[in-house]
Design an enzyme around this catalytic site. Structure first.
Site, short mmCIF file in Angstrom:
data_model
loop_
_atom_site.label_atom_id
_atom_site.label_comp_id
_atom_site.label_asym_id
_atom_site.label_seq_id
_atom_site.Cartn_x
_atom_site.Cartn_y
_atom_site.Cartn_z
N ARG A 10 6.60 46.10 105.65
CA ARG A 10 6.95 47.73 105.75
C ARG A 10 7.12 48.18 107.27
O ARG A 10 8.09 48.93 107.46
CB ARG A 10 6.13 48.57 104.97
CG ARG A 10 6.31 48.00 103.35
CD ARG A 10 6.56 48.83 102.31
NE ARG A 10 6.47 48.46 101.11
CZ ARG A 10 7.52 48.62 100.25
NH1 ARG A 10 8.58 49.05 100.42
NH2 ARG A 10 7.50 48.00 98.98
N LYS A 12 7.80 46.36 109.79
CA LYS A 12 8.98 45.92 110.51
C LYS A 12 10.25 46.47 109.92
O LYS A 12 11.10 47.02 110.86
CB LYS A 12 9.18 44.53 110.26
CG LYS A 12 8.14 43.46 110.88
CD LYS A 12 8.59 41.99 110.18
CE LYS A 12 7.66 41.07 110.98
NZ LYS A 12 8.01 39.62 110.29
N ASP A 79 10.34 36.21 112.73
CA ASP A 79 9.03 35.99 113.01
C ASP A 79 8.43 36.39 114.09
O ASP A 79 9.09 36.37 115.32
CB ASP A 79 8.83 34.57 112.83
CG ASP A 79 7.42 34.01 112.41
OD1 ASP A 79 6.77 34.45 111.44
OD2 ASP A 79 6.82 33.53 113.15
N GLY A 164 0.00 46.61 112.64
CA GLY A 164 -0.57 45.38 113.39
C GLY A 164 -1.58 45.62 114.44
O GLY A 164 -2.64 46.37 114.40
N TYR A 165 -1.06 44.84 115.55
CA TYR A 165 -2.00 44.99 116.80
C TYR A 165 -1.65 45.82 117.87
O TYR A 165 -2.15 46.14 118.92
CB TYR A 165 -1.89 43.69 117.45
CG TYR A 165 -2.30 42.44 116.66
CD1 TYR A 165 -3.81 41.96 116.70
CD2 TYR A 165 -1.23 41.47 115.72
CE1 TYR A 165 -4.21 41.01 115.70
CE2 TYR A 165 -2.07 40.66 114.94
CZ TYR A 165 -3.42 40.11 114.97
OH TYR A 165 -3.75 39.15 114.20
N ASP A 166 -0.95 47.09 117.34
CA ASP A 166 -0.41 47.95 117.94
C ASP A 166 -1.69 48.75 118.77
O ASP A 166 -1.49 49.21 119.94
CB ASP A 166 0.36 48.88 117.49
CG ASP A 166 1.91 48.51 117.30
OD1 ASP A 166 2.25 47.55 118.22
OD2 ASP A 166 2.84 48.72 116.57
N ARG A 192 10.67 43.73 119.15
CA ARG A 192 11.53 43.90 118.25
C ARG A 192 12.76 44.65 118.59
O ARG A 192 14.08 44.49 118.29
CB ARG A 192 10.89 44.52 117.03
CG ARG A 192 11.88 44.62 115.77
CD ARG A 192 10.98 44.83 114.63
NE ARG A 192 9.69 43.68 114.19
CZ ARG A 192 8.54 44.05 114.69
NH1 ARG A 192 8.18 44.99 115.24
NH2 ARG A 192 7.76 42.88 114.34
P1 ITT Z 1 7.43 38.68 106.81
O1 ITT Z 1 7.01 37.22 107.23
O2 ITT Z 1 7.68 39.27 105.45
O3 ITT Z 1 8.52 39.38 107.75
P2 ITT Z 1 4.67 38.90 108.10
O4 ITT Z 1 3.82 40.29 108.47
O5 ITT Z 1 3.78 38.00 107.45
O6 ITT Z 1 6.02 39.72 107.20
P3 ITT Z 1 4.98 37.63 110.46
O7 ITT Z 1 4.67 36.15 109.89
O8 ITT Z 1 6.34 37.73 111.27
O9 ITT Z 1 5.30 38.50 109.41
O10 ITT Z 1 3.61 38.13 111.25
C1 ITT Z 1 3.75 39.11 112.19
C2 ITT Z 1 2.44 39.68 112.57
O11 ITT Z 1 2.37 39.84 113.85
C3 ITT Z 1 2.32 41.12 111.70
O12 ITT Z 1 1.71 40.96 110.53
C4 ITT Z 1 1.42 41.84 112.70
O13 ITT Z 1 0.09 41.35 112.60
C5 ITT Z 1 1.85 41.24 114.23
N1 ITT Z 1 2.92 41.80 114.71
C6 ITT Z 1 4.38 41.73 114.65
N2 ITT Z 1 5.02 42.63 115.35
C7 ITT Z 1 3.98 43.70 115.48
C8 ITT Z 1 4.23 44.84 116.25
O14 ITT Z 1 5.36 45.35 116.52
N3 ITT Z 1 3.29 45.47 116.32
C9 ITT Z 1 1.88 45.36 116.11
N4 ITT Z 1 1.81 43.94 115.52
C10 ITT Z 1 2.89 43.27 115.32
#
Ligand code: ITT
Length: 207
Positions: A10, A12, A79, A164-166, A192
């Site tokens: 969500r 993303k 990804d 996430g890691y923000d 992104r």
């Molecule tokens: P989908 O595969 O369904 O797209 P996912 O969360 O599993 O969802 P990923 O495998 O690409 O997606 O993992 C990306 C992870 O990297 C995400 O869960 C975050 O922990 C981190 N991440 C990616 N973009 C980020 C951002 O803009 N800010 C903070 N953390 C981010």
């Protein structure tokens, strides 16, 4: 033009919606089609995992004829993750699963901070990576776009925006965490945001 976001994250989706706000696109996600299944991410690069997601959801959408045939339909998978120099590039493609499945984002941030204990500021370099794969559903034409956002791992958790890691990432040129920035500022400098703007430019140039 319709764009279907092939992600269950969500955070993303919210960012794609903001970044694409000013463009003439109808945005939806796999949630809107009731697709709850997710592929196993068995690739060893961001690009391979984005491709796995793209192919997986493309098959479901085509098989069930879920797209609107009267319009141009793009499916977007991405990804992403964070690569930390002092951790030899980890969590990298395992960012969503770092430390195991049972953890939430804050647990993962704590784990990174713990694993970075004692690492001097000059050695705390990190970068976010975003690999976007796009397919034009009718003609099966595929594109790939990559964006990076460079910065440092902070000494603690700061801010409550983003995901996430923000909260532990300080972008280059800023003195606060990504999670402390206004969302529009994050979009300007984020991996992104950069990858998505490359995609938009390509789409507009192709018209
Ligand atoms: P989908 O595969 O369904 O797209 P996912 O969360 O599993 O969802 P990923 O495998 O690409 O997606 O993992 C990306 C992870 O990297 C995400 O869960 C975050 O922990 C981190 N991440 C990616 N973009 C980020 C951002 O803009 N800010 C903070 N953390 C981010």
């Amino acid at each position: 033009m319709n764009i279907i976001l092939a992600t269950h994250n969500r955070g993303k989706i919210e960012e794609f919606k903001r970044i694409l706000l000013d463009y003439p696109v109808n945005l939806s996600s796999v949630f809107d089609y009731g697709i709850t299944l997710e592929p196993e991410e068995t690739g060893v690069t961001f690009s391979e995992n984005a491709q796995i997601k793209l192919d997986y959801y493309l098959k479901i959408i085509k098989k069930n004829k879920l797209h609107d045939n009267s319009n141009k339909n793009l499916l977007i998978a991405e990804d992403s993750g964070i690569e930390i120099e002092a951790l030899n590039g980890e969590p990298g493609i395992l960012s969503a699963r770092y430390g195991g499945e049972g953890l939430n984002s804050m647990d993962r941030n704590d784990l990174v901070l713990k694993n970075m204990q004692g690492v001097a500021s000059k050695n705390r370099k990190a970068r976010f990576v975003c690999c976007i794969k796009v397919v034009d559903i009718e003609i099966d034409f595929k594109y790939e776009f990559i964006g990076y956002s460079e910065g440092m791992i902070m000494d603690n958790i700061y801010g409550s925006k983003g995901f996430g890691y923000d909260p532990i990432f300080k972008p280059l040129g800023y003195n606060v965490s990504m999670a402390s920035l206004q969302p529009e500022v994050k979009d300007k400098i984020s991996h992104r945001g950069l990858a998505t703007r490359k995609l938009i430019k390509e789409l507009l140039d192709a018209r």
